[in-house]
Design an enzyme around this catalytic site. Structure first.
Site, short mmCIF file in Angstrom:
data_model
loop_
_atom_site.label_atom_id
_atom_site.label_comp_id
_atom_site.label_asym_id
_atom_site.label_seq_id
_atom_site.Cartn_x
_atom_site.Cartn_y
_atom_site.Cartn_z
N GLU A 105 -37.85 -13.71 -54.68
CA GLU A 105 -37.59 -14.51 -56.13
C GLU A 105 -38.84 -14.99 -56.55
O GLU A 105 -39.46 -14.89 -57.89
CB GLU A 105 -36.56 -15.38 -56.00
CG GLU A 105 -35.30 -14.59 -55.99
CD GLU A 105 -34.13 -15.64 -55.76
OE1 GLU A 105 -33.92 -16.34 -54.68
OE2 GLU A 105 -33.05 -15.78 -56.55
N GLU A 125 -29.14 -13.14 -49.34
CA GLU A 125 -28.39 -14.33 -49.57
C GLU A 125 -26.84 -14.13 -49.18
O GLU A 125 -26.25 -15.03 -48.93
CB GLU A 125 -28.44 -14.77 -50.94
CG GLU A 125 -29.87 -15.44 -51.34
CD GLU A 125 -30.69 -14.77 -51.53
OE1 GLU A 125 -30.81 -13.37 -51.28
OE2 GLU A 125 -32.09 -15.15 -52.08
N1 T1G Z 1 -35.48 -20.76 -43.41
C1 T1G Z 1 -35.81 -21.53 -41.98
N2 T1G Z 1 -35.92 -20.99 -40.96
C2 T1G Z 1 -35.93 -19.68 -40.67
C3 T1G Z 1 -35.73 -18.54 -41.98
C4 T1G Z 1 -35.38 -19.44 -43.25
N3 T1G Z 1 -35.00 -18.71 -44.25
N4 T1G Z 1 -35.82 -17.49 -41.48
C5 T1G Z 1 -36.14 -17.40 -40.12
N5 T1G Z 1 -35.98 -18.78 -39.67
C6 T1G Z 1 -36.54 -19.27 -38.49
C7 T1G Z 1 -35.51 -18.81 -37.26
O1 T1G Z 1 -34.30 -19.83 -37.36
C8 T1G Z 1 -36.56 -19.03 -36.14
O2 T1G Z 1 -36.43 -20.29 -35.74
C9 T1G Z 1 -37.54 -18.50 -36.34
O3 T1G Z 1 -37.63 -18.52 -38.00
C10 T1G Z 1 -37.87 -16.92 -36.33
O4 T1G Z 1 -36.63 -16.32 -36.84
C11 T1G Z 1 -32.76 -19.70 -53.13
C12 T1G Z 1 -31.14 -19.82 -51.08
C13 T1G Z 1 -37.15 -13.82 -41.41
C14 T1G Z 1 -36.22 -11.27 -40.86
O5 T1G Z 1 -31.98 -15.08 -45.14
O6 T1G Z 1 -33.77 -12.64 -41.54
O7 T1G Z 1 -33.41 -17.83 -49.68
O8 T1G Z 1 -35.37 -20.15 -33.49
O9 T1G Z 1 -36.00 -15.47 -34.69
O10 T1G Z 1 -35.99 -11.78 -35.54
O11 T1G Z 1 -32.18 -17.40 -53.25
O12 T1G Z 1 -35.51 -14.62 -39.27
O13 T1G Z 1 -37.81 -19.95 -33.73
O14 T1G Z 1 -36.76 -22.15 -34.39
O15 T1G Z 1 -34.83 -14.46 -36.96
O16 T1G Z 1 -38.83 -11.91 -36.37
C15 T1G Z 1 -32.85 -16.01 -47.53
C16 T1G Z 1 -33.37 -15.11 -42.84
C17 T1G Z 1 -32.73 -17.62 -47.36
C18 T1G Z 1 -33.92 -14.52 -44.07
C19 T1G Z 1 -37.48 -12.98 -38.85
N6 T1G Z 1 -33.84 -15.54 -46.36
N7 T1G Z 1 -34.21 -14.96 -41.67
O17 T1G Z 1 -36.70 -12.46 -37.99
O18 T1G Z 1 -37.39 -13.96 -35.98
S1 T1G Z 1 -31.67 -18.00 -48.70
C20 T1G Z 1 -33.13 -15.22 -45.31
C21 T1G Z 1 -34.33 -13.60 -41.16
C22 T1G Z 1 -32.46 -17.91 -50.10
C23 T1G Z 1 -32.60 -18.41 -52.40
C24 T1G Z 1 -31.62 -18.35 -51.32
C25 T1G Z 1 -35.09 -13.32 -40.05
C26 T1G Z 1 -36.54 -12.85 -40.23
P1 T1G Z 1 -36.68 -20.63 -34.34
P2 T1G Z 1 -36.34 -14.96 -36.06
P3 T1G Z 1 -37.16 -12.50 -36.34
#
Ligand code: T1G
Length: 695
Positions: A105, A125
């Site tokens: 976004e 999302e």
């Molecule tokens: N926020 C906070 N922490 C996050 C995070 C996030 N979005 N994504 C990953 N982490 C942390 C995760 O908890 C872990 O922490 C570390 O990063 C490594 O992640 C307004 C509201 C990016 C593909 O849904 O799909 O945007 O355990 O072990 O396998 O419209 O993480 O090390 O402490 O998964 O290499 C939308 C979610 C949010 C992406 C990486 N975004 N993340 O995968 O590592 S909603 C998502 C993932 C949003 C807006 C809306 C995956 C990854 P720790 P990991 P990975």
């Protein structure tokens, strides 16, 4: 600037870099840093264009999920995206790694987008119970069209850079260095005097049959609400001016942010990662497992061998005869051909796996030098003990000896090996190369580094690994037995198997317990019932024989074309088998039972109460380390609806006092079966939730 957002001026270009490891989540500090950088660059006369890029392995992984549920802080992400878009100087997004959710976004708020060839973009999302809440429902359809925009957001799946280019999400694919890409595109924009280019200024997305699309998406979501709400947000983009459409998106987003489904799905997101946390294994090094032996090349053994081959390991499959060995090889190759066809592996990888990494043998000596053996033979204790006695003799010192048993006593199997500390349970779920759950069953004498090896193998195979103690059924199958039993009770008392399956699928499961039994084969549960009758039924247990009658009639489920349902070749799903209710009526009559009506609500109340009560016992006994471990087992191994977060998260959201009250009511009918789990009683008395035990 701030420590998470820096700005460097290179000539006439402002390079704005996000550095918020591990994945550049859009925390409040990052949002503020971006806002300030864009404002400063805008007022700096030396700057003619800006590039936003991410440090480390990603552009931006999305909003900071850790902030969800807390009071939102300025600058709000949609406002930041609008602020970037309103810049009087062109802003370029130089993307690499993942650009997900709010990350994409932010890029859509920029005027131009360039990605590396390995970049991925997506809007996941819906996987968190939400919709994009920072403008994507308004901007993306303007770029890619109504249907393509909806489908990308509803799927929640990322697309690669080539697809993003084809769709129009990115303008160019550059080299491997996002910084160089950003600078090159910025200079080109300036040289060609292209100026800012707001996505919001593009024409509104075309109208479609919104209600038909909404209904189609809702039905596909099996009760999940956020995907269908994407349709309503895009409808606003089509029907309202941009600013009002953005407002409507925000309203829908905030409503979903308050929903139980968002809480359930965020719990699932963090739970999947939390179960890998094993404090007692900190600093313990796993043993090697480059070469794995698999004993038994049936469906399960072939699936395990396939999973190991796909993870780049060498595998020796042991069968007892040449015919069985050839059949095992055929199963593994068939699995790998499926992966090849789906594009999961290349032809070269397929050839390497099948011609170099996979070997078959009928001689135990072939396992003498492997690092780990995973036994997947017939579920019979005597057979397993013979196998482990043999392995104890021939396997090299330090080799890990794993059993794939789904319920037998791993302590007993370990003792038979003569080297119990090397033995562990690795309970895969069929098909083992597809199902993500792996129960790591730890017996009384499993060495710590063997447990660590189990988790390391699970990670290498891409599994969600959950630690379990030894009991009949470990975590998942023990809970399965509980809701299968309560289903039998309800059938004996008046509900039909078909009512129960419908209530369970309406709750969000892909299949009900009786359709699942048809899939697995009625003979497996029949054998379990006979085993339990020989062992003696516990007080309060109720014995149902209607399913036995089906088995005696040869109606064993899908494999027999008929079980609880009748199956026609080439037709998905089955239709209720009329013979079932005759057998149910016979069973009720033989037990002197008078059937009564059951509402769908009562069916699911009892079904879930039984699941929660047994799960509470499992946590209390230490068979599962935390409630979240039980939740992840049920999500990744048993089709529990992800948007409920798992049985214990669901129970917290319902209110444990309500669940306990129901159980106490049911206990008046059958005090033994419905004895409230002590942990549940304790939590209610203390006003606590299962979540309080997740650490
Ligand atoms: N926020 C906070 N922490 C996050 C995070 C996030 N979005 N994504 C990953 N982490 C942390 C995760 O908890 C872990 O922490 C570390 O990063 C490594 O992640 C307004 C509201 C990016 C593909 O849904 O799909 O945007 O355990 O072990 O396998 O419209 O993480 O090390 O402490 O998964 O290499 C939308 C979610 C949010 C992406 C990486 N975004 N993340 O995968 O590592 S909603 C998502 C993932 C949003 C807006 C809306 C995956 C990854 P720790 P990991 P990975």
């Amino acid at each position: 600037m701030s420590e998470v957002v820096s700005m460097r001026i290179e000539g006439s270009i402002a390079l704005i870099t996000i550095a918020n490891p591990p994945v550049n989540a859009l925390s409040q500090a990052v949002r503020q840093g971006l806002w300030d950088a864009v404002t400063q660059a805008e007022t700096n006369p030396q700057v003619q264009a800006m590039v936003i890029l991410g440090d480390g392995r990603a552009f931006i992984a999305g909003a900071d999920i850790k902030e969800f549920g807390k009071p939102p802080q300025q600058p709000h992400l949609p406002d930041l995206c609008t602020r970037i878009e309103a810049s009087i100087k062109p802003v370029i997004a130089a993307m690499h790694g993942v650009s997900l959710g709010g990350g994409l976004e932010v890029a859509l708020g920029c005027h131009y987008r360039i990605a590396t060839a390995t970049a991925k973009v997506g809007l996941p999302e819906v996987n968190l119970g939400l919709i994009p809440g920072a403008g994507a429902t308004q901007r993306l359809p303007r770029l890619v069209g109504t249907e393509a925009g909806i489908d990308l957001m509803v799927s929640g799946r990322p697309v690669d850079a080539a697809k993003a280019l084809e769709m129009g999400i990115v303008d160019e694919i550059g080299d491997a260095d996002p910084r160089a890409n950003g600078l090159a595109l910025a200079h080109a924009v300036l040289d060609e005097n292209r100026g800012p280019r707001a996505v919001s200024a593009l024409p509104a997305p075309a109208a479609i049959d919104w209600d038909a699309k909404y209904d189609a998406v809702l039905n596909k979501g099996r009760g999940q609400i956020s995907p269908a709400q994407v349709v309503r947000a895009v409808q606003a983009a089509s029907e309202l001016p941009f600013a009002q459409g953005l407002k409507r998106e925000r309203e829908i987003f905030l409503e979903l942010m308050q929903s139980d489904q968002r809480q359930g799905m965020i719990h699932a997101f963090f739970g999947e990662r939390a179960v890998a946390t094993q404090p007692d294994l900190k600093g313990i090094e796993a043993r090697g497992f480059d070469h794995i032996g698999v004993i038994g090349g049936g469906t399960m053994g072939a699936g395990i061998a396939t999973a190991a081959l796909l993870a780049g390991l060498s595998v020796t499959v042991l069968e007892m005869t040449h015919e069985a060995s050839d059949a095992a090889r055929g199963r593994v190759i068939g699995n790998l051909q499926g992966a090849l066809k789906r594009g999961k592996i290349s032809q070269a990888q397929f050839t390497k796996m099948t011609e170099e990494a996979l070997t078959l043998s009928t001689d135990y000596a072939a396992l003498a030098q492997v690092d780990m053996v995973i036994e997947a033979v017939f579920e019979n204790m005597d057979v397993k003990k013979q196998v482990f006695a043999k392995l104890g003799e021939i396997c090299k010192a330090g080799a890990v000896l794993a059993t794939n048993t789904s319920y037998l006593d791993v302590n007993e199997i370990a003792a038979a090996s003569g080297r119990a500390e090397d033995v562990i349970g690795l309970h895969f779920f069929s098909p083992a190369h597809v199902m993500k759950l792996l129960e790591i069953v730890v017996h009384d004498h499993t060495a710590k580094d063997v447990i660590a090896t189990g988790f390391a193998l699970g990670k290498r195979l891409g599994k969600v690994s959950v630690r379990a103690g030894v009991c009949d059924g470990f975590i998942g199958n023990r809970i399965l037995a509980a809701y299968r039993a309560v289903s039998d009770h309800m059938v004996l008392d008046g509900a039909s198997p078909f009512d129960i399956d419908r209530a369970v699928t309406d709750f969000g499961f892909p299949m009900g317990p009786f359709a699942m039994t048809d899939l697995a084969g009625l003979d497996i549960a029949w054998a379990a019932r006979k085993r339990r009758r020989v062992a003696g039924l516990p007080e309060g247990a109720r014995d149902a024989t209607y399913a036995d009658k089906l088995c005696e009639a040869g109606q064993l489920g899908q494999k027999a074309g008929k079980g609880f349902y009748t199956y026609e070749a080439g037709k998905r799903g089955g239709t209720p088998n009329p013979a079932v209710m005759d057998f149910v009526s016979q069973d009720r009559a033989e037990q002197g039972l008078t059937p009564r009506g059951f509402t769908q609500d009562e069916i699911i109340d009892r079904y879930m109460a039984a699941m929660v009560n047994e799960a509470a016992r499992i946590v209390d006994e230490g068979i599962a380390q935390r409630p979240v471990d039980v939740d992840m087992v049920m999500l990744f191994g048993y089709g529990f609806p992800r948007y409920h977060g798992g049985p214990l998260k669901w129970a917290d959201l319902q209110g444990l006092d309500k669940i306990l009250a129901r159980i106490e009511t049911y206990a008046k009918e059958n005090p033994q079966y419905w004895e409230p789990a002590p942990l549940l009683v304790k939590l209610v008395a203390e006003g606590r939730r299962f979540a309080d035990l997740n650490g």
